[in-house]
Design an enzyme around this catalytic site. Structure first.
Site, short mmCIF file in Angstrom:
data_model
loop_
_atom_site.label_atom_id
_atom_site.label_comp_id
_atom_site.label_asym_id
_atom_site.label_seq_id
_atom_site.Cartn_x
_atom_site.Cartn_y
_atom_site.Cartn_z
N ASP A 5 0.81 -1.22 0.00
CA ASP A 5 0.00 0.00 0.00
C ASP A 5 0.85 1.27 0.00
O ASP A 5 0.36 2.35 0.34
CB ASP A 5 -0.91 0.02 1.24
CG ASP A 5 -1.94 -1.09 1.19
OD1 ASP A 5 -2.36 -1.46 0.08
OD2 ASP A 5 -2.31 -1.60 2.26
N HIS A 47 27.16 4.56 -13.27
CA HIS A 47 25.89 4.78 -12.57
C HIS A 47 25.81 3.91 -11.31
O HIS A 47 24.78 3.33 -11.01
CB HIS A 47 24.70 4.51 -13.50
CG HIS A 47 24.57 5.51 -14.60
ND1 HIS A 47 23.87 5.27 -15.76
CD2 HIS A 47 25.06 6.77 -14.71
CE1 HIS A 47 23.93 6.33 -16.55
NE2 HIS A 47 24.65 7.26 -15.93
N ASP A 52 28.55 12.02 -7.23
CA ASP A 52 27.70 12.66 -8.24
C ASP A 52 26.33 12.81 -7.59
O ASP A 52 25.58 11.84 -7.46
CB ASP A 52 27.63 11.76 -9.48
CG ASP A 52 26.91 12.41 -10.66
OD1 ASP A 52 26.13 13.36 -10.42
OD2 ASP A 52 27.09 11.96 -11.80
N ASP A 70 23.15 19.28 -10.63
CA ASP A 70 23.87 18.07 -11.05
C ASP A 70 25.36 18.36 -10.99
O ASP A 70 25.92 18.95 -11.92
CB ASP A 70 23.43 17.68 -12.46
CG ASP A 70 24.02 16.36 -12.92
OD1 ASP A 70 24.66 15.67 -12.11
OD2 ASP A 70 23.83 16.01 -14.10
N HIS A 82 31.74 8.13 -22.08
CA HIS A 82 30.50 8.90 -22.19
C HIS A 82 30.78 10.27 -22.80
O HIS A 82 31.94 10.69 -22.93
CB HIS A 82 29.82 9.05 -20.83
CG HIS A 82 30.66 9.71 -19.77
ND1 HIS A 82 30.80 11.07 -19.66
CD2 HIS A 82 31.42 9.18 -18.76
CE1 HIS A 82 31.58 11.37 -18.64
NE2 HIS A 82 31.98 10.24 -18.08
N HIS A 113 25.14 17.35 -20.95
CA HIS A 113 23.75 17.26 -21.37
C HIS A 113 23.02 18.51 -20.92
O HIS A 113 23.50 19.28 -20.10
CB HIS A 113 23.09 16.00 -20.78
CG HIS A 113 23.27 15.86 -19.29
ND1 HIS A 113 22.50 16.56 -18.37
CD2 HIS A 113 24.14 15.12 -18.55
CE1 HIS A 113 22.89 16.25 -17.14
NE2 HIS A 113 23.88 15.38 -17.21
N HIS A 136 18.50 15.16 -17.10
CA HIS A 136 18.82 15.09 -18.52
C HIS A 136 17.64 15.77 -19.21
O HIS A 136 16.66 15.14 -19.57
CB HIS A 136 18.98 13.65 -18.98
CG HIS A 136 20.25 13.02 -18.52
ND1 HIS A 136 20.67 11.78 -18.93
CD2 HIS A 136 21.22 13.45 -17.66
CE1 HIS A 136 21.82 11.48 -18.36
NE2 HIS A 136 22.17 12.48 -17.59
N GLU A 141 31.14 17.48 -17.88
CA GLU A 141 31.53 16.41 -16.96
C GLU A 141 32.44 15.37 -17.59
O GLU A 141 32.08 14.20 -17.70
CB GLU A 141 30.28 15.73 -16.41
CG GLU A 141 29.25 15.32 -17.46
CD GLU A 141 28.04 14.65 -16.85
OE1 GLU A 141 28.20 13.69 -16.08
OE2 GLU A 141 26.91 15.09 -17.17
N TYR A 187 38.36 6.69 -16.13
CA TYR A 187 37.97 5.56 -15.28
C TYR A 187 38.92 4.40 -15.56
O TYR A 187 38.92 3.82 -16.65
CB TYR A 187 36.52 5.16 -15.57
CG TYR A 187 35.58 6.35 -15.57
CD1 TYR A 187 35.01 6.81 -14.40
CD2 TYR A 187 35.30 7.02 -16.76
CE1 TYR A 187 34.18 7.92 -14.41
CE2 TYR A 187 34.46 8.13 -16.78
CZ TYR A 187 33.91 8.58 -15.60
OH TYR A 187 33.09 9.68 -15.61
N ARG A 204 35.57 11.97 -12.08
CA ARG A 204 34.71 12.79 -12.93
C ARG A 204 34.54 14.13 -12.24
O ARG A 204 34.38 14.19 -11.01
CB ARG A 204 33.35 12.11 -13.15
CG ARG A 204 32.43 12.90 -14.08
CD ARG A 204 31.24 12.07 -14.58
NE ARG A 204 30.33 11.62 -13.54
CZ ARG A 204 30.23 10.35 -13.13
NH1 ARG A 204 31.01 9.42 -13.65
NH2 ARG A 204 29.37 10.01 -12.19
N GLU A 206 32.21 17.58 -12.63
CA GLU A 206 31.03 18.06 -13.34
C GLU A 206 30.56 19.39 -12.78
O GLU A 206 30.37 19.53 -11.57
CB GLU A 206 29.90 17.04 -13.24
CG GLU A 206 28.60 17.47 -13.90
CD GLU A 206 27.50 16.44 -13.72
OE1 GLU A 206 26.54 16.46 -14.52
OE2 GLU A 206 27.59 15.61 -12.78
#
Length: 442
Positions: free
Chosen positions: A40, A244, A261, A272, A351, A355, A362, A386, A390, A408, A410
C-alpha cells in the site's frame, strides 16, 4: 529556504506560446501517474515535467488540454475535486476552485468528466499534440478519444488527422530557460554545491558510502530541497569506475578516491554536480596526475562554451585534452590521430561530456538540427560539463599505477550573451582548495 521564496513562473505565457504553435490543433498534456513502491506504499509523487512547465500544478490525476480559439475556453484543466474524507487520509487537495486560482485556468473540471468531454474538445481540429509512446495506457486512451471524435464524422464533424509528439513543439521551448527558471536553477545548484562542500569536510576513512551520501543529502533537505534530482552516486575506490553506481554500501578506504555525483531538486529544477576527492584528504601522486588531467579537460570544455559554438564543440575540446594527457602518461602509445579516429580513449572515457539541465536532470531538447548537424548554443541554455577518466581494475589495459582510480568533475553552466557562467562554482574543484577544505574537518 523555500521554493515559495522564488518568483512564480508565468505559466499562462508558456501556454500561450505553445498554442501559437498549434492554431488549428489541440494539445493534451497529462501529469505523471502515481507509482506503487510495494503493497500500500507509493513512491513520492512528482508531476510530469512538461505538465509542470505549463501549469505549476503538483497534484496527481490531472490533465491539461489546450484548444486555441475554442468558444468555451482555450485552456482546460481536469483534476481531482475536493474530497474531505480522502483528504483526511491522503492530504489536502486544491479542488476545482483552488486549481482555477492557482493555475489561472478558467475551465477546471473534475477528472471524472475527462472521458466524456475530451472527444468533444477534439472535434473540428486538424492536429492532435500529445506525449506519444511514453505510456501504453495513455496512448490507448488517446486513441479512444480520437476514435470517439471520428465516430461523428458522418455528421460533418472533423477530427484530428495528424498526430504530433508533444516534445516536438514543447521541448524546444524548454531548452531556453527564462529568467525565473534561471533563479530556480541557481537555487538548486547552490544547494547542491553546499551539500558537496559539506561532504568534503566530513569525509574520512572508515565512513561508508551511504553515510557520506546521508551527510550530503541532509544538507540538501536542510536548505529546502525536499528531494534529490536523481539517485546519488557515492563510489569509493574501484566503485567510482562504475558510471551509474548507486549501491553506496561499501566502506571508504584510506588511500582511495571517492566520486560523488549528487544534485538537489528544488522547485522541481535539478542541480547536477560531480566531485572526486581523496578519502583521507590528500591526493596521492598518481591520483593527482589523473585529477589534473581531468580538470584540464574540463576547463578546456568550459572555454568552448559560447553562443554560436556547436553543442559538440565542448565535448571535442575535452576529448582532445584527455587524449594528449593519456599519451603523456604513457597509457596510450598510438598517434593522436589514430586514438581519435579509432576511439581508443573510450576504454577510459566512454560517455559524452554533458547534457541539458533543467526540470529534468537530462533535460528536454534536441542536440541536433533537422539537417542532422549539431545545434548551436544560445543564451539561456544550461548544460553540464563532466569529463572523466575511469581506470577499472577489470580493464586489462589499465596500468597498475592508476588501477582503481575513477574521476569525474562536473559543473552546471549557463550560456550567456558574453560566454558562460559556471553556476556550480561554489563547489571546490582545484586540488589545493579541496585539500584545504578537507583539512578543516567536520
Amino acid at each position: 529556504m523555500s521554493s515559495h521564496d522564488l518568483p512564480r513562473p508565468d505559466y499562462a505565457a508558456r501556454r500561450r506560446r505553445l498554442m501559437e504553435r498549434l492554431p488549428d490543433g489541440v494539445a493534451i498534456v497529462p501529469t505523471a501517474t502515481e507509482k506503487s513502491r510495494n503493497a500500500d506504499v507509493h513512491y513520492p509523487f512528482r508531476p510530469d515535467s512538461d505538465f509542470w512547465y505549463l501549469t505549476g500544478f503538483a497534484e496527481p490525476e490531472a490533465l491539461l488540454v489546450l484548444v486555441p480559439g475554442h468558444p468555451d475556453g482555450e485552456e482546460w484543466l481536469f483534476c481531482r475535486p475536493r474530497d474531505p474524507e480522502r483528504e483526511i487520509w491522503d492530504g489536502r487537495r486544491a479542488g476545482l476552485e483552488g486549481a482555477r486560482e492557482l493555475c489561472g485556468i478558467q475551465q477546471t473540471r473534475s477528472i471524472v468528466e475527462l472521458d466524456s468531454l475530451l472527444p468533444e474538445l477534439l472535434q473540428n481540429r486538424e492536429l492532435l499534440c500529445a506525449p506519444l509512446g511514453r505510456s501504453a495506457d495513455f496512448d490507448a486512451r488517446l486513441m479512444l478519444w480520437r476514435n470517439q471524435a471520428r465516430s461523428r464524422s458522418r455528421a460533418g464533424i472533423r477530427y484530428p488527422q495528424e498526430l504530433v509528439d508533444l516534445g516536438f513543439l514543447l521541448h524546444e521551448m524548454r531548452v531556453i530557460k527564462d529568467p525565473v527558471e534561471l533563479e530556480h536553477l541557481r537555487a538548486a545548484v547552490g544547494i547542491s554545491a553546499a551539500g558537496h562542500r559539506h561532504g568534503m569536510r566530513v569525509c574520512r576513512p572508515g565512513m561508508t558510502e551511504y553515510q557520506l551520501q546521508a551527510e550530503i543529502e541532509f544538507v540538501f533537505q536542510r536548505l529546502g530541497a525536499r528531494s534529490v534530482a536523481y539517485p546519488s552516486i557515492v563510489g569509493g575506490g574501484p566503485n567510482a569506475c562504475i558510471l551509474h553506481y548507486t549501491e553506496n554500501r561499501d566502506a571508504l578506504a584510506d588511500g582511495d578516491l571517492v566520486l560523488v555525483d549528487a544534485g538537489a531538486e528544488y522547485g522541481n529544477y535539478a542541480g547536477d554536480i560531480t566531485r572526486s576527492y581523496p578519502v583521507n584528504g590528500v591526493f596521492s601522486p598518481a591520483q593527482r596526475e589523473v585529477y589534473a588531467l581531468v580538470l584540464a579537460s574540463q576547463k578546456a570544455a568550459i572555454a568552448a562554451l559560447a553562443p554560436g559554438r556547436s553543442v559538440a564543440d565542448y565535448h571535442e575540446a575535452a576529448v582532445a585534452v584527455l587524449v594528449d594527457g593519456l599519451r603523456d602518461l604513457k597509457i596510450l602509445s598510438e598517434s593522436r590521430e589514430a586514438i581519435l579516429e579509432q576511439g581508443l580513449y573510450r576504454s577510459f572515457y566512454m560517455h559524452r561530456t554533458g547534457h541539458w539541465l533543467g526540470l529534468d536532470v537530462h533535460d528536454a531538447g534536441s542536440y541536433r538540427q533537422r539537417d542532422g548537424n549539431w545545434r548551436m548554443l544560445e543564451p539561456g541554455m544550461v548544460v553540464t560539463v563532466e569529463p572523466g577518466l575511469y581506470f577499472s581494475p577489470e580493464n586489462p589495459a589499465c596500468p597498475e599505477r592508476y588501477r582503481g582510480i575513477g574521476i569525474r568533475i562536473e559543473d552546471d553552466c549557463l550560456i550567456t550573451a558574453e560566454g558562460v557562467e559556471v553556476l556550480s562554482a561554489a563547489a571546490p574543484k582545484e586540488i589545493d582548495e579541496i585539500e584545504a577544505l578537507m583539512a578543516l574537518g567536520g
